[in-house]
Motif scaffolding. Structure first.
Motif, PDB file in Angstrom:
ATOM      1  N   LEU A1573       0.813  -1.205   0.000  1.00  0.00           N
ATOM      2  CA  LEU A1573       0.000   0.000   0.000  1.00  0.00           C
ATOM      3  C   LEU A1573       0.854   1.265   0.000  1.00  0.00           C
ATOM      4  O   LEU A1573       0.357   2.348  -0.345  1.00  0.00           O
ATOM      5  N   ASN A1574       2.077   1.140   0.360  1.00  0.00           N
ATOM      6  CA  ASN A1574       2.947   2.312   0.524  1.00  0.00           C
ATOM      7  C   ASN A1574       3.015   3.201  -0.720  1.00  0.00           C
ATOM      8  O   ASN A1574       2.885   4.424  -0.613  1.00  0.00           O
ATOM      9  N   PRO A1575       3.193   2.654  -1.926  1.00  0.00           N
ATOM     10  CA  PRO A1575       3.242   3.531  -3.106  1.00  0.00           C
ATOM     11  C   PRO A1575       1.967   4.345  -3.294  1.00  0.00           C
ATOM     12  O   PRO A1575       2.022   5.523  -3.639  1.00  0.00           O
ATOM     13  N   LEU A1576       0.798   3.723  -3.064  1.00  0.00           N
ATOM     14  CA  LEU A1576      -0.463   4.434  -3.208  1.00  0.00           C
ATOM     15  C   LEU A1576      -0.575   5.528  -2.146  1.00  0.00           C
ATOM     16  O   LEU A1576      -1.015   6.654  -2.430  1.00  0.00           O
ATOM     17  N   THR A1577      -0.162   5.200  -0.925  1.00  0.00           N
ATOM     18  CA  THR A1577      -0.213   6.188   0.164  1.00  0.00           C
ATOM     19  C   THR A1577       0.597   7.421  -0.201  1.00  0.00           C
ATOM     20  O   THR A1577       0.126   8.569  -0.099  1.00  0.00           O
ATOM     21  N   MET A1578       1.814   7.176  -0.627  1.00  0.00           N
ATOM     22  CA  MET A1578       2.706   8.291  -0.909  1.00  0.00           C
ATOM     23  C   MET A1578       2.237   9.075  -2.141  1.00  0.00           C
ATOM     24  O   MET A1578       2.415  10.289  -2.213  1.00  0.00           O
ATOM     25  N   LYS A1579       1.675   8.383  -3.103  1.00  0.00           N
ATOM     26  CA  LYS A1579       1.196   9.063  -4.293  1.00  0.00           C
ATOM     27  C   LYS A1579       0.057  10.023  -3.937  1.00  0.00           C
ATOM     28  O   LYS A1579       0.030  11.186  -4.369  1.00  0.00           O
ATOM     29  N   ILE A1580      -0.898   9.532  -3.154  1.00  0.00           N
ATOM     30  CA  ILE A1580      -2.036  10.377  -2.785  1.00  0.00           C
ATOM     31  C   ILE A1580      -1.568  11.565  -1.967  1.00  0.00           C
ATOM     32  O   ILE A1580      -1.959  12.714  -2.212  1.00  0.00           O
ATOM     33  N   MET A1581      -0.697  11.286  -0.973  1.00  0.00           N
ATOM     34  CA  MET A1581      -0.212  12.362  -0.139  1.00  0.00           C
ATOM     35  C   MET A1581       0.585  13.380  -0.939  1.00  0.00           C
ATOM     36  O   MET A1581       0.536  14.592  -0.675  1.00  0.00           O
ATOM     37  N   GLY A1582       1.298  12.911  -1.909  1.00  0.00           N
ATOM     38  CA  GLY A1582       2.071  13.832  -2.736  1.00  0.00           C
ATOM     39  C   GLY A1582       1.193  14.774  -3.530  1.00  0.00           C
ATOM     40  O   GLY A1582       1.632  15.864  -3.916  1.00  0.00           O
ATOM     41  N   ILE A1583      -0.054  14.335  -3.801  1.00  0.00           N
ATOM     42  CA  ILE A1583      -0.961  15.187  -4.584  1.00  0.00           C
ATOM     43  C   ILE A1583      -1.802  16.083  -3.669  1.00  0.00           C
ATOM     44  O   ILE A1583      -1.887  17.300  -3.884  1.00  0.00           O
ATOM     45  N   VAL A1584      -2.383  15.508  -2.644  1.00  0.00           N
ATOM     46  CA  VAL A1584      -3.333  16.284  -1.823  1.00  0.00           C
ATOM     47  C   VAL A1584      -2.635  17.187  -0.826  1.00  0.00           C
ATOM     48  O   VAL A1584      -3.191  18.195  -0.396  1.00  0.00           O
TER      49      VAL A1584
END
Length: 1952
Positions: A1573-1584
């Motif tokens: 899940l880590n890549p998805l977590t970081m991707k979302i956080m990087g955008i929002v």
């Protein structure tokens, strides 16, 4: 400073003692040890040159040079200088210089021989120092010289250098004065010697060949606590027989502890002589020392505490009392197992005699002990050194003067040596006192018995000075024994020698008196002898006392009646065996004591007295003539050892009988038989060492002057009686033949003595008798019966040995005639081997040294040899051969061997003898002291030369005789003069015979140089052979010109040319490959034979005249090989031959073979081209240059000479110059290819191969083209480049047709040699191609080949079976395309700058196709490793001239993206599986691109601080010469186009990429719940939570302002698209956050909360400003997925609908990688539901946005979009924006000038994890060489890969990137080539493109919808420093500040 003056002769040669490297004018550089020749001097300077480089002359300081005394030497044709020192030292010096250079190379190449050679060099240096010291004795110097030569030979063998041939003394042989045969034999001996030395790890033991040996012993010290003098008695002792071997060596030792004889101090040395080989092999030999005390009966110890005490006076004559024994085992020294050394000291412990023990008993105690313990010897003993010496005493004194010089004692063996020389007269009696037994008599105790021995004559008088105690002391008058205290049964075992003159020996006797010695002096004086014994030395029969034990009778002495002078005792019996029973002899006061006994042992060593009665009877025959017959008969029964002992006396007696007997008929035969017995005895192996004794007797002692007459008569009688059937007669004749040599010696010596006495009287009669005898012997050869076979064989064997003696009294020519008759009379095939052995002996006799005798013998000898050699080669047929095989069968039956083996053995032995005889003859004829040899050489030449040549041709190269036979042939040609060649040529009766001979000899010569008989290290032999061949070729060239020009004989000329060129091009003559020393040596002796041969060939060519056309193009290849030899003069002389060949073909007839006559009659028939010559020239040039011949100099010289000739020729000008240009270009490529072909870098080899392919394609040389196609294919297969191998084979297949047309030789393939037609070969190649495409996973390419085969099978051959197979194969390929995961190769741009690269790389740019899973860092490492000298450039800007023209190597490497070809537009608007699209994105591509960011401020832009408004992209598109994949993995760039992407378009691309990556993650996680899940977590956080980069605010400030729209009115649609993309991101985020909420563990609840809070803010902000968008995601079940083969969607779906998550409409071909998906994931994703986005505004079509640019598979860091990393601000020039609606118009306006190199955009894409603002990146022009860190995702994928390097299918890579502070090693651009980014992050933003209403699947359209301007040359741009992004807030003072961004300079080249 004065002028230059010549130096003196003595100062012309010197050695550098220091390095001199002064870099100033006129200086020459010197290294330590380098030798110089000095010409002149001036003050402190010398002028001269080094011996290494005689051409370079200069000056050097005097104090750097040590002058050496020299001597002139002449070598060949040049003079040289050598030091005035031993030859071996000069050789060592030369060898060390040569080895030193090689040794350094061994170090560089890490050779295993480095240490071994170093050891050899150091040893040679030590030997050299020892020799130069001049302190070595002669024998050591000789031995050291042998060691030196052995070391040199072994070292040369190890280093693969030439063998040095030497004579028996170790001196180097000169071929000029050495015969060919001798040179060959010395080579053989040297080879064998080196082979043995290399096989033996230990030092080889010396082979003892001497008959006599000596043990040298030196007494160093004697340590013993004694108060009286002593005698040391030393001898060699056999422990097995318990007997002494030698006499004693006596040392008298004083009580002071020194030798009594002061003259012998430190010189106590002895030689134990006369030891034979049997003595050395005894099982146990000891060196024994008996210590005898000389003094009182009892030992008195002196009390040293009372100095006033005076010792009692001892007896005037001290008693000899036993003290002790020392013994040392020396067996190992004698047998050679231990090396004896005179310098090594040995301690022999001393064991004292016990109270009642005797010396012999003490010795036996020592022998039983392994060693004497310390408590017994207490350090007392003897110190000695010893050494075993070989030879008699005379030889030893000569060879070891330092050991035996001076007064050295000699102790002889108590027996005869193995050889008794006539001068060695000896008459010694060795007497041992063994034991005695004496009664007490009137005494109460046992007696102290002392034995006194005297030698008396018949008068009873003592003979003085004949008794010797041993070596080293004077003779005695009497001998006194050792006294044993109170011992009435003493055992002495004492030995001494009695040496009586022979005239007194017979009448002498030994007298023994026994006396009691009292311990008190007074009593002792009154003691008188109590008994006596005696023994006579001769027995009644005249023989000496036998060698045995003798028990003597003891007679009591009654002193009242006894008178010492009386001789009455001589009448009494002396020995116990003479005493009769009951007899009690007495006389004159002597009475027998029956109870007493005395035992002695005698051993007579006499050459004058015998103990054999029969021998004595013969020696005294004159006294008893009546018993002569019995004596003669008895002689042959006497033991041989006794006969040889008295050899001289026996022979004297026999010849006296022969001359004085009264019955010749009776006694002559008996004496002759006795002579045969003695000669046979001496000839026996047991007594063969007595042959020199017999020889010496004949020469010096023989005196029978009349014996010759009787001997000749007896000899002739027995030989004439050969037909007798009596066995005794046969045996007698056989023994006569075996003794023929000595019989003839007796005859000759007798005649000589008679002639001396009678002044030559009776010579004629003697010669007549001798001739009759010799004729009888020759007549003996006529017999053909079995009974005479042995006699004939013996006669043949022993007759030649009589030649030297017969020549002294007989005519040499008559003897030669008789021998000739003897050889001819022997029946054919009878005793062939023995006959040839006789011939061999004759050749070695004195006869052959006389020219008149050779004239008689040589014809018959050569005829025999010719017959045997020819019989070997002819068919085995005929009666004679059948008879011989029958006899062979009989022999085989007896021996138990096969008949074939016996036959072959005989044949080979006979041939071997023939070769040996010829060798010996040629060796002898080379000698200068044998008179004229012209006629001899002529005889050999005419008789056997042809036979020898034919035998060489027929003989197997593995035969051991072939080398010798070739040496014979070479020797004959070497010794032939011009006259001989003329005679030999003229002796052929017909031209056909002459032609046959020439063909044979040219064949042999050619074979000898092409397949050498001698190994390459036989340099001297090979060079001598070559010089002889060259000499012969010169003569034969004239023969061919004279005899075969009219009529013309093509074969003769052709064979000559081929032979001569093969000779010229052989490796042994290529001087340039040799060391300077070897080259100089060869040139000095033989000159450069290549040049001389070349001129001879040139002369022969131009003598061909009108027949030249017959040799074109046949001789083009051989002549080309000749001209390629690196010898300038040879090249200049022979290159014009090619022009002559061109003319020959040009002016030849095109109609008939009679070119000359035809064109002369009609000039219109001229061919007018030289195509055949040209074809052959190109074909051969290719082969030869690739083989290592040719160089730049040849290319230039060829071009210069041929171009000049062609230009000056009016008719051939155009064709000729074109041909020369072609050859020059070809050579350039071939040399380039050859230079690279051995390179480890196979890529360079492939490049050169392709260059040649292109060249041969250009000049239409199909056969050469195909040759290199196959080479290239093999190279690819070696590298596992199966795809490229398949494309390479397609080149060959394209030359073939689908027809049954026969296959021409030019198109044949070595892969399929059986294919005969075009179709067969093409079909076979197609299957190979399919196989390789399959292995390379290029199934699409394989399918196209399959389709072509289907067409063939369906329409041409109707081969349905093959059609079925091919369809099945295609099915597998389609299945593989859809189901198998293929790694997508990446492409890299590589630029090579500098002249240090090969010509085909210099200053050129290439695009490389990477290997599977190979990324930029891996590719860079691999490339740099292959170019260790190359420097990786830190800038990607165009290099300056300093770099491009420098001699170094510089390299640029960056990644490029493939651009789909325009032909792929057919995919547009179609729903195509990603598995299919993945292939077309990276294959069949010829265009590539990379981008570079730069800042350029638009003057009208609003926010000056917002760098996103000024961030431009410079995009470069490269076009390669061929599409990828192809025949190479790289192709050169042929054009480069540069254009620019505006900031707005860049922002659109960035947003598309961000949305695309987010969508990919959603799809992947919905498909596989096991993903991290880590890549998805970081991707979302990087955008929002985009605090680092500022989020969408920066875009709003930059592009969504009124000011921007006013200044960019044409950008409205693009601004609208950017807003839509921002709006589309919100529903995607909503789905992603919902998915994250479902999967997130409780530990992530805070992050989830933060994520939702931030999203809520963004959602409200975006929906308020840009409207609300909806994303409808539907998922299909697996069953639905299987049923569905195509994707669902409408024309309104954008790329987000793609099931695989890959951009299908990216204009750049960008895509996300799914290589980390599992196969199940891939299958499920294919049927995944689509995303449906509905817009709030129906007029806004998604088609426009998706066609403009779909989201890229990688997220470039170019946009302020949420999650998109933003670059920091940088000032730049203004960019004027112009928009043109017309597609073609915009394309024309945006085209940039093409170029090959440009800078590139690298970046690290970063997304935020925490609440950060938009990160800031800095741009820099320079790049750091440090390898960047990989992103977390990249690391995760890398760790998840299997060990093979591939990704684990179960992992799914995401496009999320971590922040990274690492920098690339050579990056000057962002995005596509940054190895720190993950695989999804490395695609640059797409090009802007025209808005379209349907999805577009092309990578790059013809026009770009970008606001860009054309650029002529890529300018220098600010460098990019991809450091970690920072929040644009004040930094913490405690942390180091970031690198400030660069200022905003204007671009170097303004963009218009």
């Amino acid at each position: 400073m004065g002028g230059w003056n010549p130096v003196r002769e003595s100062e012309k040669y010197g050695v550098a003692i220091h390095n001199f490297f002064e870099d100033k004018p006129y200086r020459i550089k010197l290294s330590v040890g380098e030798t110089v020749n000095i010409l002149e001097e001036n003050g402190e300077w010398y002028f001269g040159y080094t011996t290494k480089n005689r051409a370079l002359r200069g000056i050097f300081p005097k104090n750097y040079i040590h002058i050496k005394d020299t001597a002139s030497t002449k070598l060949g044709t040049t003079d040289g200088e050598v030091f005035n020192q031993p030859q071996v030292v000069n050789e060592i010096t030369s060898v060390l210089r040569e080895w030193g250079q090689i040794w350094k190379n061994l170090y560089r190449t890490h050779s295993k021989n480095f240490k071994a050679v170093e050891h050899q060099i150091l040893e040679l240096l030590q030997y050299r120092s020892k020799i130069l010291s001049g302190t070595l004795p002669v024998d050591e110097l000789k031995e050291l010289k042998q060691q030196v030569t052995s070391k040199i030979d072994m070292g040369n063998k190890m280093l693969d250098l030439d063998m040095v041939v030497r004579d028996k003394n170790g001196n180097i042989l000169s071929p000029d004065i050495t015969s060919t045969i001798q040179l060959y034999r010395q080579h053989e001996m040297a080879t064998e010697r080196i082979k043995k030395a290399s096989m033996e790890s230990e030092k080889p033991q010396k082979v003892v060949t001497h008959y006599s040996h000596i043990v040298f012993v030196s007494v160093r010290n004697f340590v013993c606590k004694m108060t009286e003098d002593a005698e040391l008695l030393m001898n060699l002792y056999d422990a097995n027989t318990n007997k002494a071997i030698t006499e004693n060596y006596v040392v008298r030792w004083s009580k002071e502890g020194l030798a009594k004889d002061i003259d012998q101090l430190y010189n106590l040395r002895v030689l134990f002589t006369d030891l034979g080989s049997r003595d050395l092999t005894r099982s146990k030999v000891y060196l024994v020392c008996y210590i005898i005390r000389i003094g009182a009966m009892e030992v008195r110890d002196i009390d040293h505490r009372r100095s006033s005490q005076v010792p009692k006076k001892l007896h005037a004559e001290g008693m000899r009392r036993p003290w002790g024994v020392a013994a040392m085992d020396i067996t190992l020294f004698l047998c050679g197992k231990m090396e004896s050394d005179e310098e090594k000291h040995h301690f022999i412990p001393f064991l004292q005699c016990a109270e009642r023990d005797n010396l012999d008993g003490t010795l036996r105690r020592i022998l039983l002990l392994k060693e004497v313990p310390q408590r017994d010897h207490k350090g007392h003993g003897l110190w000695i050194s010893l050494k075993l010496l070989h030879g008699d005493i005379k030889q030893v004194r000569e060879e070891n003067p330092h050991l035996v010089l001076g007064n050295v004692a000699v102790a002889r063996k108590m027996g005869f040596p193995e050889v008794i020389l006539p001068g060695d007269v000896r008459n010694d009696l060795y007497l041992m006192l063994v034991s005695g037994e004496f009664s007490k008599g009137s005494k109460s105790t046992d007696k102290n018995v002392e034995v006194t021995v005297k030698v008396c004559n018949e008068k009873g008088q003592s003979i003085p000075g004949v008794i010797t105690l041993g070596g080293g002391v004077e003779p005695l008058n009497e001998y006194r024994s050792v006294i044993y205290y109170h011992e009435d049964r003493p055992r002495w075992c004492e030995i001494f020698k009695v040496a009586i003159p022979i005239e007194e020996f017979k009448a002498s006797h030994l007298k023994f008196t026994f006396k009691h010695r009292s311990s008190t002096e007074a009593k002792d004086k009154s003691e008188k002898p109590f008994a006596m014994s005696y023994v006579t030395l001769m027995q009644e029969n005249g023989t000496t006392l036998e060698d045995s034990l003798h028990e003597l009778l003891v007679y009591k002495i009654d002193h009242k009646k006894y008178e010492e002078s009386e001789l009455a005792y001589l009448s009494l019996p002396s020995r116990r065996i003479q005493l009769t029973e009951g007899q009690k002899p007495a006389a004159g006061g002597l009475s027998l004591s029956s109870k007493d006994s005395f035992t002695i042992e005698t051993n007579v060593c006499s050459t004058k007295l015998t103990q054999n009665v029969d021998l004595l009877g013969l020696l005294n025959w004159a006294s008893h003539p009546e018993g002569l017959k019995d004596s003669l008969a008895a002689l042959m029964k006497v033991d041989g050892e006794e006969v040889v002992k008295f050899l001289q006396d026996v022979l004297d007696a026999l010849f006296n009988i022969l001359m004085e007997n009264f019955d010749s008929e009776l006694y002559d035969n008996m004496v002759f038989e006795c002579l045969l017995f003695i000669i046979g005895l001496v000839s026996d192996r047991k007594y063969q060492h007595f042959q020199p004794v017999l020889d010496l007797y004949i020469q010096e002692s023989f005196s029978a002057t009349l014996a010759y007459n009787k001997l000749i008569v007896v000899l002739k009688y027995h030989i004439d009686n050969a037909s007798s059937t009596d066995s005794q007669d046969k045996d007698m004749l056989l023994r006569t033949m075996k003794s023929l040599q000595y019989c003839m010696r007796f005859v000759v010596r007798s005649r000589q003595l008679f002639a001396e006495l009678n002044e030559g009287k009776g010579q004629a009669e003697f010669e007549t008798c001798l001739q009759q005898l010799l004729q009888s012997i020759t007549s003996l050869m006529c017999y053909n019966t079995d009974s005479t076979l042995l006699v004939q064989g013996a006669c043949l064997k022993y007759l030649p040995s009589t030649i030297p003696d017969i020549l002294e009294v007989f005519s040499a020519t008559q003897l030669s005639e008789l021998l000739k008759e003897l050889i001819n009379k022997l029946p054919p095939n009878r005793l062939t081997k023995q006959k040839m052995m006789t011939v061999n002996d004759i050749v070695h006799s004195k006869l052959f040294l006389l020219s008149e005798c050779r004239a008689i013998l040589l014809p018959v000898i050569t005829a025999q040899i010719k017959e045997l050699l020819e019989a070997r080669d002819e068919g085995r047929s005929g009666v004679q051969y059948r008879n011989k095989t029958k006899s062979d069968a009989k022999v085989a039956k007896v021996l138990g061997a096969s008949k074939q083996y016996i036959c072959s053995q005989r044949g080979s032995e006979e041939v071997e003898l023939c070769v040996k005889i010829l060798s010996d003859i040629m060796d002898l004829l080379f000698r200068p002291d044998i008179g004229t040899t012209i006629h001899d050489i002529k005889e050999i030449m005419l008789t056997v030369l042809r036979t020898v040549i034919q035998t060489v041709i027929a003989m197997d190269r593995d035969s051991p005789l072939v080398g010798n036979l070739v040496a014979v042939m070479i020797s004959i040609f070497r010794q032939m003069k011009a006259h001989h060649f003329e005679v030999y040529i003229s002796h052929f009766q017909t031209k056909t015979d002459l032609m046959d001979f020439l063909m044979e000899i040219l064949l042999v010569f050619k074979d000898l140089v092409s397949r050498p008989v001698y190994t390459k290290d036989w340099s001297e032999m090979i060079m001598l052979q070559n010089s002889v061949i060259l000499k012969s070729l010169r003569f034969f060239s004239h023969t061919i010109r004279d005899y075969f020009s009219q009529p013309f004989e093509h074969q003769a000329w052709n064979n000559f040319f081929h032979c001569a060129i093969t000779f010229l091009t052989q490796p042994a003559l290529q001087l340039d490959s040799f060391s300077q020393n070897k080259r100089s040596r060869i040139v000095a002796r033989y000159k450069d034979m290549r040049r001389e041969t070349g001129f001879e060939i040139r002369s022969m060519w131009f003598n061909l005249g009108q027949y030249k056309r017959q040799f074109v193009p046949g001789l083009v290849g051989p002549f080309l090989e000749m001209t390629l030899i690196p010898e300038t003069e040879l090249r200049k002389a022979t290159i014009p031959i090619f022009f002559d060949m061109m003319q020959c073909e040009f002016y030849s007839s095109r109609h008939t073979s009679d070119s000359f006559g035809d064109t002369k009659r009609d000039s219109s028939h001229i061919k007018a081209n030289f195509c055949e010559f040209e074809d052959e020239m190109i074909a051969k040039l290719d082969i030869l240059v690739e083989g290592g011949l040719g160089d730049e100099h040849y290319k230039e010289l060829f071009y210069e000479i041929m171009m000049e000739l062609c230009k000056n020729h009016s008719t051939m000008h155009d064709q000729g110059t074109k041909f020369v240009d072609t050859v020059a270009r070809l050579m350039e490529r071939l040399l380039e290819y050859r230079c690279i072909i051995t390179d480890e870098n196979k890529e360079n080899r492939m490049s050169c191969t392709v260059n040649l392919l292109d060249f041969y394609s250009e000049i239409n040389r199909k056969e050469m083209y195909i040759r290199y196609v196959n080479k290239l294919c093999e190279l690819h297969l070696e590298c596992d480049n199966y795809t490229e191998a398949a494309f390479t084979l397609k080149l060959h297949s394209k030359l073939l047709k689908w027809s049954a047309e026969p296959l021409p030789p030019l198109l044949r393939s070595l892969r399929h040699p059986t294919c005969q037609t075009h179709r067969e070969l093409k079909e076979a190649l197609y299957y190979d191609i399919i196989h390789y495409f399959d292995k390379g996973k290029m199934w699409e390419s394989a399918l196209s080949i399959c389709k072509e085969l289907i067409s063939l099978y369906e329409e041409e051959t109707y081969d349905y079976l093959q059609l079925s197979c091919i369809h099945q194969r295609m099915s597998q390929f389609y299945d593989s395309i859809m189901k198998q995961i293929r790694p997508e190769p990446e492409y890299f741009r590589v630029a090579y700058y500098g002249r240090g690269f090969p010509a085909f790389l210099q200053n050129k740019v290439f695009v490389y196709r990477g290997k599977e899973y190979e990324r930029l860092s891996d590719f860079s490492s691999r490339t740099i490793n292959q170019l260790p000298n190359a420097e990786l450039m830190n800038r990607l800007s165009a290099p300056s001239d300093d770099i491009t023209e420098s001699p170094h190597q510089y390299i640029q490497i960056n990644k490029v993206e493939p651009v789909m070809d325009d032909r792929r537009k057919r995919f547009s608007g179609k729903a195509i599986s990603d598995q299919i699209m993945r292939y077309f994105r990276v294959n069949d591509v010829q265009k590539f691109r990379f981008s570079r960011p730069f800042y350029r401020r638009d003057g009208a832009s609003g926010d000056l601080d917002n760098e996103f408004a000024n961030l431009w992209l410079e995009r470069t598109v490269l076009v390669t010469s061929y599409p990828f994949p192809g025949i190479l993995q790289w192709f050169p760039v042929i054009s480069a186009e540069v254009y620019y992407v505006s900031p707005l378009q860049n922002a659109i691309e960035t947003m598309e990429a961000t949305n695309k990556s987010l969508k990919d993650l959603i799809v992947a996680h919905r498909a596989d719940s096991t993903l991290h899940l880590n890549p998805l977590t970081m991707k979302i956080m990087g955008i929002v939570d985009a605090k680092v980069m500022g989020g969408i605010v920066n875009y709003e400030k930059a592009f969504f302002t009124d000011e921007y729209l006013e200044s960019h009115p044409d950008d409205g649609p693009s601004v609208k698209m950017l807003k839509d993309l921002i709006a589309y991101q919100v529903p995607l985020l909503e789905i992603a956050i919902a998915l994250h909420r479902q999967r997130a563990p409780p530990s992530l609840a805070p992050i989830q909360q933060r994520m939702e809070d931030c999203f809520s803010e963004i959602q409200s902000h975006v929906e308020e400003k840009y409207g609300k968008k909806v994303c409808d995601i539907k998922f299909d079940t697996p069953l639905q997925n299987q049923a569905r083969r195509q994707l669902s969607g409408t024309s309104q779906t954008i790329d987000l609908h793609r099931l695989s998550g890959t951009s299908m409409a990216s204009s750049e071909g960008s895509r996300s990688r799914v290589s980390s998906l599992t196969r199940s994931q891939v299958a499920s994703l294919k049927s995944f539901a689509t995303f449906n986005f509905s817009t709030m505004n129906s007029t806004n079509t998604l088609g426009r946005s998706t066609s403009m640019h779909q989201p890229a598979s990688k997220t470039p860091v170019t946009s302020p979009t949420i999650g998109g990393p933003i670059f920091a601000k940088a000032s730049g020039g203004t960019l004027k924006s112009k928009k043109d609606k017309g597609k073609d118009k915009r394309r024309a306006s945006n085209k940039a000038e093409k170029r090959e190199s440009a800078s590139q955009w690298y970046t690290s894409e970063l997304d935020t994890v925490s609440n950060r603002t938009t990160p800031v990146f800095e741009l820099h022009q320079e790049l750091t060489p440090k390898r960047p860190l990989r992103s977390e995702v990249e690391r995760e994928r890398r760790l998840s890969r299997p060990s093979s390097g591939q990704f684990v299918p179960g992992k799914f890579g995401t496009s999320y990137k971590f922040n990274s502070s690492g920098t690339s090693s050579n990056r000057d651009s962002v995005g596509t080539t940054d190895s720190t980014a993950s695989e999804e992050d490395m695609v640059p933003p797409p090009l802007p493109m025209k808005v379209r209403n349907e999805p577009d699947y092309c990578n790059l359209p013809d026009t770009g919808e970008v606001e860009s301007e054309t650029k002529h040359m890529l300018p220098s741009v600010p460098r990019v420093d991809p450091k970690p992004p920072r929040i644009p807030e004040p930094t913490d003072r405690n942390t180091p500040p970031p690198t400030p961004p660069p200022k905003r300079p204007h671009l170097k080249l303004p963009i218009s």
